[in-house]
Structures are given as structure tokens and as C-alpha cells.
Enzyme design. Sequence first.
Site, PDB file in Angstrom:
ATOM      1  CG  ASP A  16      -0.216   7.519  11.240  1.00  0.00           C
ATOM      2  OD1 ASP A  16       0.585   8.828  11.197  1.00  0.00           O
ATOM      3  OD2 ASP A  16      -1.178   7.479  10.218  1.00  0.00           O
TER       4      ASP A  16
ATOM      5  CE  LYS B  95      -2.064   1.691   3.734  1.00  0.00           C
ATOM      6  NZ  LYS B  95      -3.028   1.831   4.761  1.00  0.00           N
TER       7      LYS B  95
ATOM      8  CD  GLN C 157      -9.938   5.522  11.445  1.00  0.00           C
ATOM      9  OE1 GLN C 157     -10.585   4.605  12.071  1.00  0.00           O
ATOM     10  NE2 GLN C 157      -9.777   5.387  10.396  1.00  0.00           N
TER      11      GLN C 157
ATOM     12  NE  ARG D 245      -4.938  -0.856   7.549  1.00  0.00           N
ATOM     13  CZ  ARG D 245      -4.181   0.183   8.274  1.00  0.00           C
ATOM     14  NH1 ARG D 245      -4.317   0.657   9.326  1.00  0.00           N
ATOM     15  NH2 ARG D 245      -3.011   0.369   7.608  1.00  0.00           N
TER      16      ARG D 245
ATOM     17  N   GLY E 273      -4.199   7.897  16.404  1.00  0.00           N
ATOM     18  CA  GLY E 273      -3.448   8.767  15.579  1.00  0.00           C
ATOM     19  C   GLY E 273      -2.216   8.772  15.089  1.00  0.00           C
TER      20      GLY E 273
ATOM     21  CE  LYS F 299       0.666  12.371  12.055  1.00  0.00           C
ATOM     22  NZ  LYS F 299      -0.457  11.592  11.491  1.00  0.00           N
TER      23      LYS F 299
ATOM     24  CB  SER G 144      -3.888   1.329  16.454  1.00  0.00           C
ATOM     25  OG  SER G 144      -4.238   0.953  15.163  1.00  0.00           O
TER      26      SER G 144
END
Length: 321
Positions: free
Chosen positions: A227, A70, A142, A114, A225, A231, A292
Site C-alpha cells: 500500500d 482518513k 491483518q 474494512r 500488504g 512495497k 488491494s
Amino acid sequence: MNEVLILNQEEVKEILHLEKAIELVEECYTEFNENKSVIYPAVRETVDEHEGIFGIKSSYLIDDKMMGLKAGGFWKNNMARNQKMNHQSTMVLFNAETGEPTCLLDANHITITRTAAAGAVAAKHLAKKDSQTVAIIGSGVQAKVQLSGLLHQFAIKKIYVYSQATEAAEQWVTELINQGISAENAKNAQEAVVNADIVVTTTPSYTPVIKTSWLKQGAHVNAIGSDTKGKNEVQMDKSIDKVVCDLWEQSSIMGELQHGFAKESLYAEIGEITGLVKKGRETDEEITMFDSTGISVQDMKVAAYVYKKAKKEGIGQIIKL
């Protein structure tokens, strides 16, 4: 001459629904923990002149004999300047036996769905089963799909929303109320968090938007958030009983755990919990958190399902390379 199936966003949406994505994401976490898939190193770089972030994530599903990548990222001014989604992504799938491309598909809907599924799976295993209150920090796409995922898993009675985008937050709360869901705008992030059984952060922030000292006993946090390097949504000023991530190698570089969090303090990767190697929540008093960052096997597992179903049902356009 090789045949490649092309799927646009509307065709992907026709095939992929959140309920199925939740099932697939839980499976992919377990399969990765059981060495049934391979994740390759992620690329994540800034494109300063266009205020963008570009990344490539790739992986290999062994049993499916499929590989893929991706490519895409986040251009923060897309909506304001061009009326286009800030997040942009495209996927290419390959036959692992021959290396030939098999499918080119829009991945915006896949990414959104996902990621929502990941939050739902984590909360299923780490939040209290009788969780009733949710705090959502953020009010974008999101934020909304994360809530949808939680509503599939829990009998939610109250939702608190806090966002710096005040107008968008107010509009969303009004929409929720009109749908018969009890919701309100919090004056600040702390007001939302202190009341919540489940807290979800969905911002692109580089400075913390919540503190763990605000969490009540038994709360669970889905930190969605972060990623990218730098951040940071969560200030861990109070210890958390169980910190779980999707992949340590990513979380420690681009997730919440990049900010001085020691690997020895990590309780588990989520696949260890979905695969029943380790337990999830064990008491109602535990405070838990899931970091995540989004791993490529999530995209691959979902995209492989979309490709197979599209091929079976004759959806999409075939081109010859």
C-alpha cells in the site's frame, strides 16, 4: 455553533462487525463503479526520522451527502517501543452540503475491518466456490482478520501459516487448533502456497514473499500488504489469468501493480465485478489475483454507517465547535 459527534475505538467496535462490513464494502465498490461516489487523490509519504508512513485518503458519497478523510499510517516500531498499534488512523466526516464537520472517530478498527471485508468480497467473486485450503503469509492483526473474512465465505478445512515472526505464527496456529480449526506452520512460503486454493499475503515487505509460479491451477491470491511505493509481496514470474485491483490509479503507484504491470493486462477493477459489468471467476482452472490497496470509499461507506447508527442510538459524545 456546529455539533460534532466524537466516537472512540470501543464505541466503533460496539457498532461495526465484520459481517456488516463485508456487505458495506461490496456496496461501496459497486457504487463507485456506478459513479455514485468520488475518490480524491491519495497522499502517502514516508516519515523517515520516525520510521513511519503517513497518508491521507478522502472521498465523497453522493447519495449520503457525506464527505470525509482518513489520516494516519504505519509506524513499524510502535509495538516494540511503545506497546501501541503499528497502524494508526483517524477519520473526520463532513456534511457535503455545508462543509461542516459532523463526526471525529477512531479509524483503527474501521481500517482493520474494512480491509478484511475487501479480501472476503474479492474471494467471493474470484476464488473457487468450493475452496477448502488457505495459505496465510504473515501472522499479524491483518492476517487474522483476513482469515476471519474468508471463514465467513468458505467451508475452509485446512490453513497453512508462514511468517518470519516464527513465535507469533506458532502461537496463532496453536490458537486455531484449540478452536477446532485444522492448521499448521509451513516451513517456508512456498510450502504453504503450493497447497492452497486461496493465498493471502499480509506483510509490509519490499521484496517478494511469494511467486506466482508456485500457485496451483485454480488458485486465487489476495495481495493485501502493498500500500506504499516500493512495497512488493508477489513476484509475477508466471502469468495470471485475471488480475483485478480496487483502483488502478492507486494500485499502479502503491500496490502490487506498480512493478512494471501494464494497464492493458488488468482484467478489471473490483467494482466492475461486484456491479456485474464483468464476470468474476468463470472456470475452476483460472488463476486469479486481487491487489488491494484500500480505497477511501471503503472507509467512508463504513464510517457513514457507524456515524448514523451511533447518532440514532445515542452512542458517543457531542461537542460544539
